[in-house]
Scaffold this motif. Structure first.
Motif, short mmCIF file in Angstrom:
data_model
loop_
_atom_site.label_atom_id
_atom_site.label_comp_id
_atom_site.label_asym_id
_atom_site.label_seq_id
_atom_site.Cartn_x
_atom_site.Cartn_y
_atom_site.Cartn_z
N GLU A 45 -109.10 103.37 -11.92
CA GLU A 45 -108.15 103.50 -10.80
C GLU A 45 -107.02 104.47 -11.15
OE1 GLU A 45 -109.29 100.55 -12.03
OE2 GLU A 45 -110.57 100.01 -10.32
N GLN A 122 -120.66 106.13 1.17
CA GLN A 122 -121.32 105.10 0.36
C GLN A 122 -122.66 105.59 -0.19
OE1 GLN A 122 -119.99 102.31 -0.86
NE2 GLN A 122 -118.12 102.98 0.16
N LEU A 125 -121.92 107.96 -3.00
CA LEU A 125 -121.50 107.19 -4.17
C LEU A 125 -122.70 106.61 -4.90
CD1 LEU A 125 -119.06 106.15 -5.81
CD2 LEU A 125 -119.11 104.12 -4.35
N LYS A 126 -123.65 106.05 -4.14
CA LYS A 126 -124.88 105.52 -4.74
C LYS A 126 -125.65 106.63 -5.44
CE LYS A 126 -125.62 101.69 -1.57
NZ LYS A 126 -126.43 101.16 -0.46
N GLU A 129 -123.89 107.45 -8.72
CA GLU A 129 -124.11 106.38 -9.69
C GLU A 129 -125.53 106.44 -10.25
OE1 GLU A 129 -123.74 101.52 -10.00
OE2 GLU A 129 -123.92 102.44 -8.02
N ILE A 150 -117.81 107.55 -14.38
CA ILE A 150 -117.24 107.34 -13.05
C ILE A 150 -118.02 108.16 -12.03
CG2 ILE A 150 -115.17 107.43 -11.62
CD1 ILE A 150 -113.54 107.57 -14.28
N CYS A 152 -117.87 109.39 -8.18
CA CYS A 152 -116.82 109.50 -7.16
C CYS A 152 -117.20 110.48 -6.06
CB CYS A 152 -115.48 109.84 -7.78
SG CYS A 152 -115.43 111.23 -8.86
N VAL A 165 -113.93 107.22 -2.36
CA VAL A 165 -114.66 106.10 -2.96
C VAL A 165 -115.07 106.48 -4.37
CG1 VAL A 165 -115.46 105.07 -0.79
CG2 VAL A 165 -116.85 106.79 -1.91
N TYR A 166 -115.08 105.49 -5.24
CA TYR A 166 -115.43 105.72 -6.64
C TYR A 166 -115.90 104.40 -7.23
CZ TYR A 166 -110.78 103.78 -7.22
OH TYR A 166 -109.69 102.96 -7.14
N LYS A 167 -116.57 104.52 -8.37
CA LYS A 167 -117.08 103.33 -9.03
C LYS A 167 -117.26 103.58 -10.50
CE LYS A 167 -120.86 100.05 -8.91
NZ LYS A 167 -122.13 99.68 -8.30
N LYS A 168 -116.86 102.64 -11.31
CA LYS A 168 -117.18 102.68 -12.73
C LYS A 168 -118.64 102.30 -12.87
CE LYS A 168 -116.19 100.63 -17.16
NZ LYS A 168 -115.77 99.42 -17.84
N VAL A 169 -119.39 103.11 -13.58
CA VAL A 169 -120.83 102.88 -13.74
C VAL A 169 -121.05 102.08 -15.02
CG1 VAL A 169 -123.08 103.96 -14.01
CG2 VAL A 169 -121.38 104.98 -12.48
#
Length: 171
Positions: A45, A122, A125-126, A129, A150, A152, A165-169
């Motif tokens: 974040e 989304q 983002l997928k 990832e 990450i 993003c 949008v983002y995500k820790k992998v």
């Protein structure tokens, strides 16, 4: 001043941008000294918030982020300006990660995607990832470093213009 970094096809653009970054007021949150160790010690974040601060300081008329390669180049210039060990399009045996930043105890890998449609965020983002997982980004010569991967998505819509949008992998 001598540059020993491979900057790719956007050399002039990056050089001009780099000098522009150097002239920013360090009281601006994106360039303040309090953010000095965000990449080395911060959370996902914290890193995304800092990138969004950086991107919001740029003149959209002069430096429009209208595709992934421009986004990557702007973030590269910022990271180089922070004197970080940043690698762009870092090759491994399965592919190339967009951004890789090395520290003595941590490696940060970012896979970037671009869209102008909220409805695509989304899925992008997928995709990012999945790409990190399938291509094992950041695992080469990792040694005893922590690996922070990450995924993003930057939304370039005129009302967004940020990483939305983002995500820790987690492998």
């Amino acid at each position: 001043m001598q540059f020993n970094y491979p900057l790719g096809g956007h050399d002039l653009f990056l050089l001009v941008s780099f000098y522009g970054f150097l002239s920013f007021d360090t009281n601006n949150s994106a360039f303040s000294l309090k953010n000095r160790y965000v990449f080395e010690n911060g959370t996902v974040e914290d890193i995304i918030a800092l990138f969004n601060d950086v991107l919001s300081t740029l003149s959209y008329d002069k430096y429009p982020v209208d595709n992934e390669s421009v986004l990557r180049a702007l973030l590269q210039v910022y990271l180089l300006g922070r004197n970080l060990d940043v690698r762009i399009e870092q090759h491994n045996c399965k592919g190339r990660s967009d951004i890789l930043v090395n520290f003595s105890k941590r490696r940060v890998v970012l896979e970037l995607k671009y869209t102008v449609k909220t409805s695509e965020e989304q899925q992008k983002l997928k995709d990012a990832e999945q790409q990190i997982i399938e291509k094992n980004y950041g695992l080469e010569n990792l040694q005893d470093r922590e690996l922070l991967q990450i995924a993003c998505v930057f939304n370039g819509d005129k009302d967004k213009r940020q990483i939305t949008v983002y995500k820790k992998v987690d492998l």
